[in-house]
Design a protein around this motif. Structure first.
Motif, short mmCIF file in Angstrom:
data_model
loop_
_atom_site.label_atom_id
_atom_site.label_comp_id
_atom_site.label_asym_id
_atom_site.label_seq_id
_atom_site.Cartn_x
_atom_site.Cartn_y
_atom_site.Cartn_z
N LYS A 1 -17.92 -4.12 59.72
CA LYS A 1 -17.54 -4.77 60.66
C LYS A 1 -16.06 -4.73 60.79
O LYS A 1 -15.40 -5.26 59.68
CB LYS A 1 -18.12 -6.15 61.01
N TYR A 2 -15.21 -4.74 61.87
CA TYR A 2 -13.86 -4.72 61.81
C TYR A 2 -13.43 -5.67 63.26
O TYR A 2 -14.11 -5.29 64.15
CB TYR A 2 -13.22 -3.24 61.83
N TYR A 3 -12.32 -6.09 63.14
CA TYR A 3 -11.57 -6.38 64.32
C TYR A 3 -10.17 -5.48 64.63
O TYR A 3 -9.70 -5.04 63.27
CB TYR A 3 -11.49 -7.71 64.40
N ARG A 4 -9.71 -5.41 65.74
CA ARG A 4 -8.57 -4.73 65.82
C ARG A 4 -7.66 -5.89 66.09
O ARG A 4 -7.50 -6.66 66.82
CB ARG A 4 -8.42 -3.81 67.25
N VAL A 5 -6.32 -5.83 65.36
CA VAL A 5 -5.36 -6.49 65.70
C VAL A 5 -4.03 -5.92 66.03
O VAL A 5 -3.71 -4.79 65.24
CB VAL A 5 -5.06 -7.39 64.21
N ILE A 6 -3.32 -6.65 66.82
CA ILE A 6 -2.07 -5.72 67.24
C ILE A 6 -0.78 -6.91 67.39
O ILE A 6 -1.13 -7.70 67.93
CB ILE A 6 -2.18 -5.22 68.74
N LEU A 7 0.04 -6.28 66.61
CA LEU A 7 1.15 -7.16 66.43
C LEU A 7 2.37 -6.98 67.11
O LEU A 7 2.60 -5.54 67.28
CB LEU A 7 1.48 -7.46 64.92
N HIS A 8 3.09 -7.93 67.59
CA HIS A 8 4.38 -6.98 67.98
C HIS A 8 5.23 -6.60 66.91
O HIS A 8 4.94 -6.58 65.96
CB HIS A 8 5.25 -8.25 68.48
N THR A 9 6.15 -5.43 67.30
CA THR A 9 6.61 -4.55 66.24
C THR A 9 7.64 -5.50 65.22
O THR A 9 7.67 -5.24 64.30
CB THR A 9 7.54 -3.84 67.14
N TYR A 10 8.32 -6.43 65.96
CA TYR A 10 9.25 -7.47 65.24
C TYR A 10 8.21 -8.29 64.13
O TYR A 10 8.62 -8.46 62.90
CB TYR A 10 10.00 -8.31 65.88
N VAL A 11 7.17 -8.69 64.57
CA VAL A 11 6.00 -9.38 63.87
C VAL A 11 5.58 -8.53 62.51
O VAL A 11 5.64 -9.04 61.41
CB VAL A 11 5.17 -9.99 64.65
N PHE A 12 5.13 -7.36 62.84
CA PHE A 12 4.70 -6.44 62.06
C PHE A 12 5.42 -5.99 61.11
O PHE A 12 5.33 -5.93 59.59
CB PHE A 12 4.11 -5.25 62.88
N ASP A 13 6.63 -5.75 61.31
CA ASP A 13 8.02 -5.46 60.25
C ASP A 13 8.08 -6.55 59.56
O ASP A 13 8.38 -6.13 58.16
CB ASP A 13 9.27 -4.93 61.23
N ALA A 14 8.26 -7.76 59.94
CA ALA A 14 8.58 -8.80 59.15
C ALA A 14 7.32 -9.02 58.14
O ALA A 14 7.48 -9.39 56.93
CB ALA A 14 8.70 -10.17 59.67
N LEU A 15 6.11 -8.82 58.56
CA LEU A 15 4.87 -8.95 57.60
C LEU A 15 5.21 -8.11 56.56
O LEU A 15 4.86 -8.05 55.35
CB LEU A 15 3.60 -8.73 58.44
N ARG A 16 5.39 -6.72 56.85
CA ARG A 16 5.71 -5.55 55.75
C ARG A 16 6.65 -6.07 54.89
O ARG A 16 6.73 -5.96 53.83
CB ARG A 16 6.17 -4.34 56.58
N GLN A 17 7.75 -6.62 55.11
CA GLN A 17 8.70 -6.99 54.45
C GLN A 17 8.51 -8.19 53.46
O GLN A 17 9.09 -8.13 52.33
CB GLN A 17 10.14 -7.51 55.10
N ASN A 18 7.61 -9.07 53.89
CA ASN A 18 7.19 -10.23 53.16
C ASN A 18 5.94 -10.17 52.16
O ASN A 18 5.42 -11.04 51.87
CB ASN A 18 7.02 -11.47 54.09
N THR A 19 5.58 -8.64 52.31
CA THR A 19 4.17 -8.24 51.49
C THR A 19 4.55 -7.95 50.47
O THR A 19 5.50 -6.67 50.52
CB THR A 19 3.22 -7.80 52.48
N ASN A 20 4.17 -7.94 49.34
CA ASN A 20 4.39 -7.21 47.92
C ASN A 20 4.25 -5.82 48.29
O ASN A 20 3.15 -5.28 48.93
CB ASN A 20 3.25 -7.51 46.85
N VAL A 21 4.99 -4.75 47.82
CA VAL A 21 5.11 -3.23 48.06
C VAL A 21 3.82 -2.92 47.59
O VAL A 21 3.05 -1.98 48.26
CB VAL A 21 6.02 -2.79 47.31
N GLY A 22 3.30 -3.10 46.36
CA GLY A 22 2.05 -2.48 45.96
C GLY A 22 0.88 -2.90 46.75
O GLY A 22 -0.15 -1.86 47.10
#
Length: 352
Positions: free
Chosen positions: A213-234
């Motif tokens: 089971k999955y859900y689709r999540v769509i984030l605004h580009t700014y929100v997504f990019d901030a999430l990437r920066q704030n998440t451990n690279v690994g």
């Protein structure tokens, strides 16, 4: 042997171009991988070409089963649970756009086919417009209009039971740059989808892909990019690899049963006073039948959904092209509650 030549304004040419316009339209939109014709689709699409402007198209929205089941050798007969459907209506409205390809002098000056360029431009416009309409409804941007008017029905704001805000800020207007979406907030959105609160609310029905089971999540580009920066690279690399195994278009990462992508079309509902690009965005988690897309018959025959009509003006000196359709989009709701969408409001801003 005489050769049959179809002029640009010939009815058969118009019919073929209208079919081409619709065939190319959905694959060119941002919602293409969300649209299907059955109840397992995130956006369920129906075409009723006998209907026209102002008509309604009815969708049967399947509700989740609630029975306990039968254990052991207890008899099953007489304990069957009836499938439950709720009828949901979507109003369709006509939408047109036209381009001017110029006159005879323009045809002589340029080395390309202006009619073909006009057709291609209309295809691109329709893809962009349909994407905007869909996101406005799914995000619940009640201020959205098309050319200042209602197209079928206006979008509706999320209801409180299906709407979360980062840090539980009381209103979107009170949110600040401290209210940034993170993975734990995504966990909250998923939990709300699985464990609804309030009366007359249903679980958001997930997609089932390869038995999971999955859900689709769509984030605004700014929100997504901030999430990437704030998440451990690994960890981010692991999320990307998990998404890559599923090979679903547009999905960037997979986290906790959520297929996450980004889009600039996620609606901004509050603008920062110093940088209008920054502000509050309504990110969305989607399940089955989150929205409906309805088409009426706008073509010149019963087999065409869109119309494509060249026409001349100014004593036949100028050639124009109209591309039109009769459609409606609506977020699925029952008794004032969203059915397949969880909205998550958060702050977003360009990377500095």
């Amino acid at each position: 042997m005489a050769e049959t030549v179809f002029l640009t304004n010939d009815p058969l040419t118009r019919k073929r171009w209208a079919k081409d316009l619709f065939a190319i339209l959905l694959p060119a939109t941002e919602i293409n991988d969300l649209v299907g014709t059955d109840t397992k689709s995130i956006i369920q699409q129906r075409k009723e070409l006998a209907k026209g402007e102002g008509d309604t198209i009815t969708f049967g929205i399947r509700l989740p089963l609630q029975g306990e089941g039968v254990v052991g050798r207890d008899p099953i007969e007489g304990k069957e649970e009836a499938l439950r459907f709720r009828h949901f209506k979507c109003t369709i409205e006509e939408l047109n756009h036209a381009v001017e390809t110029g006159g005879r002098m323009e045809e002589q000056r340029v080395p390309y086919d202006l009619m073909k360029e006009g057709r291609d431009a209309l295809q691109e416009w329709w893809a962009d417009k349909l994407s905007d309409i869909a996101f406005a409804h799914l995000c619940g941007d009640s201020s959205f209009r098309v050319a200042g008017k209602t197209l079928g029905q206006d979008p509706v704001d999320p209801d409180t039971e299906h709407w979360l805000k980062v840090n539980d800020v009381a209103t979107e207007g009170a949110m600040t740059s401290a209210d940034i979406l993170d993975l734990s907030f995504l966990d909250r959105m998923k939990q709300r989808a699985e464990m609804p609160v309030g009366d007359k609310c249903y679980k958001v029905r997930p997609l089932v892909i390869n038995g999971k089971k999955y859900y689709r999540v769509i984030l605004h580009t700014y929100v997504f990019d901030a999430l990437r920066q704030n998440t451990n690279v690994g960890q981010w690399g692991d999320l990307q690899r998990a998404a890559g195994k599923l090979q679903i278009p547009n999905v960037e990462i997979e986290y906790n049963g959520m297929l996450i992508s980004k889009s600039e079309r996620i609606r901004q509902v509050v603008k920062d006073s110093t940088d209008p690009r920054a502000g509050v965005f309504r990110n969305i988690l989607l399940g089955c039948q989150a929205g409906v897309l309805a088409w009426g018959g706008a073509g010149e025959s019963k087999s065409t959904t869109l119309s494509f009509v060249p026409y001349q003006t100014d004593a036949k000196r100028f050639m124009n092209i109209r591309g039109g359709g009769i459609l409606g989009f609506k977020k699925t709701r029952f008794e004032g509650h969203d059915f397949g969408v969880i909205t998550g409001s958060s702050w977003g801003a360009p990377l500095s």
